[in-house]
Write a protein that holds these residues in place. Structure first.
Motif, PDB file in Angstrom:
ATOM      1  N   LYS A 195      10.478   1.556 -12.911  1.00 36.47           N
ATOM      2  CA  LYS A 195       9.021   1.485 -13.001  1.00 36.47           C
ATOM      3  C   LYS A 195       8.540   0.062 -13.245  1.00 36.47           C
ATOM      4  O   LYS A 195       7.456  -0.317 -12.789  1.00 36.47           O
ATOM      5  N   ASP A 196       9.314  -0.709 -13.979  1.00 38.53           N
ATOM      6  CA  ASP A 196       8.937  -2.097 -14.245  1.00 38.53           C
ATOM      7  C   ASP A 196      10.203  -2.953 -14.273  1.00 38.53           C
ATOM      8  O   ASP A 196      10.987  -2.851 -15.231  1.00 38.53           O
ATOM      9  N   VAL A 252      16.107  -1.178  -0.032  1.00 44.72           N
ATOM     10  CA  VAL A 252      15.575  -1.612  -1.324  1.00 44.72           C
ATOM     11  C   VAL A 252      14.105  -1.945  -1.116  1.00 44.72           C
ATOM     12  O   VAL A 252      13.768  -2.790  -0.276  1.00 44.72           O
ATOM     13  N   LEU A 253      13.246  -1.268  -1.851  1.00 46.75           N
ATOM     14  CA  LEU A 253      11.807  -1.456  -1.709  1.00 46.75           C
ATOM     15  C   LEU A 253      11.238  -2.085  -2.974  1.00 46.75           C
ATOM     16  O   LEU A 253      11.413  -1.547  -4.070  1.00 46.75           O
ATOM     17  N   PHE A 254      10.576  -3.225  -2.805  1.00 51.46           N
ATOM     18  CA  PHE A 254       9.889  -3.902  -3.904  1.00 51.46           C
ATOM     19  C   PHE A 254       8.391  -3.610  -3.735  1.00 51.46           C
ATOM     20  O   PHE A 254       7.725  -4.203  -2.887  1.00 51.46           O
ATOM     21  N   SER A 255       7.870  -2.680  -4.521  1.00 54.23           N
ATOM     22  CA  SER A 255       6.463  -2.297  -4.373  1.00 54.23           C
ATOM     23  C   SER A 255       5.518  -3.394  -4.803  1.00 54.23           C
ATOM     24  O   SER A 255       4.347  -3.405  -4.404  1.00 54.23           O
ATOM     25  N   LYS A 256       5.996  -4.311  -5.616  1.00 51.03           N
ATOM     26  CA  LYS A 256       5.160  -5.402  -6.118  1.00 51.03           C
ATOM     27  C   LYS A 256       6.009  -6.651  -6.230  1.00 51.03           C
ATOM     28  O   LYS A 256       7.044  -6.648  -6.889  1.00 51.03           O
TER      29      LYS A 256
END
Length: 453
Positions: A324-325, A356-360
Motif C-alpha cells: 500500500k505504501d 510490476v506496477l507502480f501506481s504512483k
C-alpha cells in the motif's frame, strides 16, 4: 542459464492445484450483476434497498451504457535483429501510427424480477464505408436489403437471457463469456469453452464466449454451487454438441472447483481450480490444471478409437502482492503445458509471466509498469505469412492465441498531465529465440478522452 531457469520454474509445480480465467472482472457493465454469483432477495425487500446494494434493477427498467476507447499508438523500430544492415533512419522511416476509435455498448433490461435480457456489441476502427443497398426483386416490387457482413467492423460480444426456476435453478442462454477460474496471464481452463484465449500482453481484455445454455444450481445455506453447460456446435450437427459441468466449493476461505468437458470425437478434459490467500490475506494465490486424454491431433487422425491416445496436462500457478505504501503491485504466473502436438507454437513447455506496477511514481500523475513474458520451449517462428501488428496473433480459424516470440519485455512510464489525457512511453523488446539478439522498439501511446458511461 536456460537449465537453471527451467529448474527453478519446475519447482513451482509443487504448488499447482488449478484455476481459470475469471472474466467477470472485465465486465465493467456487469458489476451490478456479479455474473456467476446469484443473489436472491425476498419479495418483501424494498426496491430501493436492492438498488442501493447494486443487486437488481427495479422491475421494468432498462439500463444503457458502454465505453469509448480513443487513442493513438506509435511504434518506432530502433533495432531489427534480422535486418542489421539497415540504418536507424531506415528503421524510423518504417514507424507505424495506429489510431483507435472503438465503441462498446450494452443494453441490460429486466422486464420482470426473474428475467434479464442483455446484449453487448461494438464497432472498431476503421469503419465500414457506406455501401449501395441492393434490392430483392419481389414480383412488380423490390425490397432494399443490407447484405450480411456489410458492417465489417460491427460485432456482437455477448447476447443472452437470464431466467430462473423457483429461485433455485438459474439459467443463461446465448453467447456469453464463461468464467471458470482465476488465471491472469494464462488460463487453460478458460479456453475449454470460450472461443478465444487470454492475451498475456492484455490480460484484462474480455475473451470471446461461445453460445451455450448454462444452468446454475445453488445449494441452500452454503456458498457452493453446480454449473452445467450445453454448447451447440457451429456445424449444426447435434452429435457435436459439447457437454460440460463444474462444481464450486468454499473450504476454509479457499474457493475450489472441479469440472469436465466432453465432445464427440474430441479430446475429453477434466479441470481443477483453486484460489485463496496466504499470510493473513496479504498474498493472493491462484492455480488451475487441465488434464486431457489424447491430443486433438491424435483425435483428428483416429476419431473412432479411444486407444493409443496420450495424456496431456496444462498446469498453472500464480501469485500477487500489493504494497500500500509505496503503491506497488507484483504479479507472477507460471504455466506448464505438455501438449506438444497441438501447442508447439503456442504454450508448449515452460512459460512465465511477470509484471510490476507502480501506481504512483513520486506524484499521482506518474505511474510505471514493467512486464516480461518468457516462453522457454518456443522455437523461432517464420512470420512471413502472418499479418499482425503486434506479437500476439489470434488465429481466425479457431481463436487460439499464437505467440511467435520466446521473450517479450517492456517498460513504460505513464503521465496524466490533465484530466482525460494520458501519455505512456517506453522501450519494447522481443527475442525470436534465446540465442538471438532482441528487436528493440519505442512505444508511445496517447489516450485522448474516452471512458465508460
Amino acid at each position: 542459464m536456460k537449465k537453471l531457469c527451467l529448474s527453478a520454474l519446475c519447482a513451482l509445480m509443487s504448488i499447482v492445484a488449478v484455476c481459470a480465467q475469471s472474466d467477470d472482472d472485465f465486465f465493467f457493465d456487469d458489476d451490478l450483476f456479479a455474473d456467476d454469483v446469484v443473489v436472491t432477495t425476498s419479495e418483501n425487500s424494498s426496491s430501493s434497498s436492492d438498488l442501493k446494494h447494486g443487486v437488481l434493477f427495479e422491475n421494468g427498467s432498462v439500463k444503457l451504457g458502454g465505453s469509448i476507447d480513443t487513442s493513438l499508438g506509435l511504434i518506432v523500430p530502433l533495432y531489427v535483429a534480422d535486418s542489421s544492415d539497415t540504418s536507424l533512419g531506415d528503421n524510423i522511416y518504417s514507424s507505424t501510427l495506429t489510431p483507435t476509435a472503438d465503441a462498446l455498448l450494452y443494453v441490460d433490461a429486466r422486464p420482470t424480477q426473474n428475467l434479464r435480457l442483455y446484449t453487448k456489441f461494438g464497432w472498431k476502427y476503421p469503419y465500414q464505408q457506406a455501401v449501395a443497398i441492393p434490392e430483392i426483386p419481389l414480383g412488380m416490387f423490390s425490397i432494399p436489403y443490407i447484405p450480411l457482413g456489410s458492417f465489417g467492423t460491427f460485432y456482437v460480444k455477448e447476447l443472452f437471457t437470464d431466467f430462473s426456476v423457483a429461485d433455485r435453478v438459474f439459467f443463461r442462454f446465448g453467447q456469453h463469456t464463461v468464467s471458470w477460474g482465476t488465471g491472469y496471464f494464462f488460463s487453460p481452463v478458460s479456453d475449454m469453452i470460450n472461443s478465444s484465449a487470454v492475451d498475456p500482453e492484455n490480460p484484462t481484455a474480455q475473451v470471446n464466449g461461445a453460445l451455450n445454455l448454462r444452468a446454475q444450481i445453488v445449494f441452500p445455506g452454503t456458498q457452493n454451487c453446480l454449473w452445467a453447460y450445453i454448447v451447440p456446435a457451429s456445424s449444426g450437427n447435434a452429435r457435436d454438441t459439447a457437454l460440460a459441468a463444474k462444481g464450486e466449493f468454499v473450504v476454509g476461505g479457499w474457493e475450489l472447483g472441479a469440472g469436465a468437458l466432453y465432445k464427440y470425437q474430441t479430446a475429453p478434459k477434466v479441470m481443477f481450480t483453486a484460489s485463496g490467500s496466504l499470510f493473513s490475506g496479504k498474498v493472493a494465490v491462484f492455480c488451475e490444471t487441465v488434464l486431457q486424454y489424447g491430443t486433438q491431433t491424435e483425435w483428428s487422425a483416429d476419431a473412432d478409437s479411444w486407444e493409443d491416445k496420450t495424456f496431456t496436462v496444462q498446469a498453472t500457478a500464480g501469485t500477487s502482492y500489493t504494497w500500500k505504501d509505496p503503491q506497488i503491485t507484483v504479479m507472477a504466473q507460471y504455466l506448464f503445458d505438455s501438449n506438444k502436438d497441438d501447442h508447439q507454437y503456442l504454450s508448449y513447455g515452460n512459460n512465465l509471466a511477470l509484471t510490476v506496477l507502480f501506481s504512483k511514481v513520486g506524484t499521482e500523475k506518474l505511474s510505471a509498469n514493467l512486464m516480461g513474458l518468457f516462453y522457454f520451449n518456443k522455437d523461432a517462428v517464420d512470420m512471413s505469412n502472418a499479418s499482425a501488428s503486434n506479437s500476439y496473433l489470434t488465429l481466425a480459424t479457431n481463436g487460439i492465441a499464437f505467440m511467435p516470440y520466446s521473450v517479450i519485455a517492456s517498460a513504460s512510464l505513464s503521465y496524466n498531465p490533465v484530466k482525460n489525457i494520458s501519455v505512456s512511453a517506453g522501450p519494447y523488446f522481443t527475442w525470436q529465440s534465446f540465442s538471438t539478439n532482441p528487436d528493440v522498439s519505442f512505444k508511445l501511446t496517447a489516450t485522448l478522452g474516452g471512458g465508460s458511461f
